[in-house]
Design a protein around this motif. Structure first.
Motif, PDB file in Angstrom:
ATOM      1  N   THR A 334      -0.422  -1.350  -1.880  1.00 29.37           N
ATOM      2  CA  THR A 334      -1.769  -1.456  -1.315  1.00 29.37           C
ATOM      3  C   THR A 334      -2.804  -1.406  -2.431  1.00 29.37           C
ATOM      4  O   THR A 334      -2.524  -0.940  -3.536  1.00 29.37           O
ATOM      5  CB  THR A 334      -2.043  -0.322  -0.308  1.00 29.37           C
ATOM      6  N   ASP A 339     -15.878  -4.751   0.082  1.00 30.43           N
ATOM      7  CA  ASP A 339     -16.249  -5.970   0.791  1.00 30.43           C
ATOM      8  C   ASP A 339     -17.706  -6.339   0.534  1.00 30.43           C
ATOM      9  O   ASP A 339     -18.429  -5.652  -0.185  1.00 30.43           O
ATOM     10  CB  ASP A 339     -15.946  -5.841   2.281  1.00 30.43           C
ATOM     11  N   GLU A 345     -12.351  -1.164   1.629  1.00 32.00           N
ATOM     12  CA  GLU A 345     -11.334  -1.680   2.547  1.00 32.00           C
ATOM     13  C   GLU A 345      -9.970  -1.576   1.884  1.00 32.00           C
ATOM     14  O   GLU A 345      -9.814  -1.908   0.711  1.00 32.00           O
ATOM     15  CB  GLU A 345     -11.637  -3.139   2.893  1.00 32.00           C
ATOM     16  N   GLU A 346      -8.980  -1.106   2.633  1.00 31.03           N
ATOM     17  CA  GLU A 346      -7.616  -1.006   2.115  1.00 31.03           C
ATOM     18  C   GLU A 346      -6.774  -2.151   2.675  1.00 31.03           C
ATOM     19  O   GLU A 346      -6.808  -2.439   3.871  1.00 31.03           O
ATOM     20  CB  GLU A 346      -6.984   0.337   2.488  1.00 31.03           C
ATOM     21  N   ARG A 347      -5.988  -2.814   1.793  1.00 33.40           N
ATOM     22  CA  ARG A 347      -5.144  -3.923   2.217  1.00 33.40           C
ATOM     23  C   ARG A 347      -3.722  -3.739   1.687  1.00 33.40           C
ATOM     24  O   ARG A 347      -3.513  -3.180   0.614  1.00 33.40           O
ATOM     25  CB  ARG A 347      -5.679  -5.258   1.683  1.00 33.40           C
ATOM     26  N   LEU A 349      -0.568  -5.649   0.182  1.00 33.13           N
ATOM     27  CA  LEU A 349      -0.376  -6.858  -0.608  1.00 33.13           C
ATOM     28  C   LEU A 349       1.085  -7.279  -0.611  1.00 33.13           C
ATOM     29  O   LEU A 349       1.982  -6.456  -0.415  1.00 33.13           O
ATOM     30  CB  LEU A 349      -0.844  -6.638  -2.052  1.00 33.13           C
ATOM     31  N   GLY A 364      -2.758 -12.073   1.030  1.00 36.55           N
ATOM     32  CA  GLY A 364      -3.599 -10.901   1.256  1.00 36.55           C
ATOM     33  C   GLY A 364      -4.868 -10.875   0.447  1.00 36.55           C
ATOM     34  O   GLY A 364      -5.630  -9.908   0.529  1.00 36.55           O
ATOM     35  N   ASP A 369     -12.722 -11.987  -3.844  1.00 33.63           N
ATOM     36  CA  ASP A 369     -12.509 -10.595  -3.444  1.00 33.63           C
ATOM     37  C   ASP A 369     -12.659  -9.674  -4.645  1.00 33.63           C
ATOM     38  O   ASP A 369     -12.277 -10.016  -5.760  1.00 33.63           O
ATOM     39  CB  ASP A 369     -11.117 -10.424  -2.831  1.00 33.63           C
TER      40      ASP A 369
END
Length: 414
Positions: A334, A339, A345-347, A349, A364, A369
């Motif tokens: 992650t 943003d 924001e956590e994503r 990957l 992702g 970004d």
């Protein structure tokens, strides 16, 4: 009971002494706490947003490489052995030096071979001397046969004697050639160019034809080969990525770089020569061979190296600094992003592999970004933060410099 006048009026406040003191203390405490809470709330509302360092990500074509372990091997090896037996009379090279194909390395005692050659020459001369007489006899009998002066059998015998004389000459010539070859083989020459190893035998030693132990070994070091192994699992993953269009193969001219045992990179670039068409059933690997220039003879056979092989190109992929990526409770990679509204924001990957100090990610992430690479420990998902563009040193993976603050959509609208 104690009565206290209220101002200048005639009214009085009467109370016992102890309850009044308790009331006064409680009033002062509540006033102080209310003031402190209000002040804390005021200070909390005025606290600045946490600052984080971010990197704006852009899609790019990334070279996919594989770091494989291997060993250096000479491009050519030649074991020098005698083709005739005898006593070594001379050794004409310096051990550990470069020799050229055709250079004389050893001389073997050749007296017996010279005598054998002379004997073969004499036998040839004898055979050649008998030929004219046999030829003349045949010609004379052919004239006499027309006159019926000799029997046909005598002519046939003369022709047979002529054929035998010619065969004797051919056999004698072959013996001379064999004797000449054996005599020449008493001089042992270098079959290839390269660096010659130590001699296993010295002057005065007895050698035999085609003996098992070589006299010395010559290795060609420029160019030189590197044999590395690749797992069949990685091969299947690569071919799957190619089928899915995520990776485009580099083509026939695949470049290879080397990392030496000291960790430094070899100055010359090599090319992939071939890969084996079978997988070793005991190890599940197959061998690839690369060829490198070696003008300074820095690479020697048997050295351990790591080869960086360019397998293909991953198009429209992103390189995320490794310092920005962590793992969640499920073990998934992650990263935190800032943003356009300035919120964290956590994503999750999808990491394909490592490229230097970066992770290769092709899902992702979108163009532009902003991934947080500094200050991620002081923010959490959903929190507002102020971002500053930073530059990452590709060699170390650390923050190299800081630039201007990034703008957010909310700030622009205000």
């Amino acid at each position: 009971m104690t009565c206290t006048p209220l101002g200048s009026s005639t009214a009085y406040l009467c109370s016992t002494k102890k309850p009044f003191r308790a009331f006064l203390i409680a009033f002062l405490i509540s006033t102080s706490l209310g003031s402190g809470i209000a002040q804390a709330q005021q200070m909390r509302g005025a606290a600045p947003k946490p600052e984080v360092g971010v990197v704006e990500l852009e899609p790019e074509s990334v070279a996919i490489t594989a770091k494989l372990s291997g060993r250096i091997a000479a491009s050519l090896d030649a074991e020098v052995r005698p083709e005739v037996g005898g006593i070594i009379k001379e050794r004409l090279f310096k051990e550990g030096t470069e020799v050229t194909a055709g250079d004389v390395l050893y001389r073997i005692e050749d007296d017996l071979y010279k005598a054998a050659h002379d004997s073969a020459q004499a036998a040839l001369q004898k055979a050649e001397a008998a030929l004219p007489s046999a030829q003349t006899k045949v010609e004379r009998y052919e004239e006499l046969i027309t006159q019926n002066a000799v029997a046909k059998q005598e002519l046939d015998d003369a022709k047979a004697a002529l054929a035998q004389a010619k065969a004797d000459i051919a056999s004698a010539k072959a013996s001379v050639q064999t004797a000449r070859i054996n005599l020449d083989n008493t001089v042992i020459k270098a079959p290839i160019s390269g660096r010659i190893e130590a001699s296993t035998l010295n002057v005065g030693a007895l050698v035999t034809a085609s003996q098992s132990a070589p006299l010395t070994i010559i290795r060609q070091l420029d160019p030189i080969n590197v044999d590395v192994t690749q797992s069949s699992t990685n091969l299947l993953k690569l071919r799957k990525a190619v089928r899915e269009g995520r990776i485009k193969l580099s083509g026939d001219n695949v470049q290879v770089r080397l990392l030496l045992e000291t960790g430094e990179e070899y100055s010359e670039t090599g090319k992939l020569e071939f890969s084996e068409a079978h997988v070793d059933p005991t190890t599940g690997t197959y061998t690839l061979r690369a060829e490198f220039p070696n003008p300074d003879r820095l690479l020697l056979p048997g050295m351990y190296v790591q080869a960086i092989v360019e397998e293909g190109i991953a198009q429209n992929s992103f390189l995320v600094p490794q310092r920005a990526v962590s793992r969640n409770a499920r073990g998934e990679p992650t990263a935190l992003f800032l943003d356009q509204d300035g919120k964290v924001e956590e994503r999750v990957l999808r990491v394909e592999g490592d490229i230097g100090n970066n992770w290769l990610v092709n899902e992702g992430i979108s163009e532009g970004d902003r991934v947080i690479v500094e200050g991620s420990l002081f923010v959490r998902a959903g929190q507002e933060a102020t971002g500053t563009l930073v530059t990452i040193d590709e060699a170390t993976g650390e923050v190299e410099s800081r630039g201007e603050a990034v703008s957010n959509t909310s700030e622009t609208s205000d």
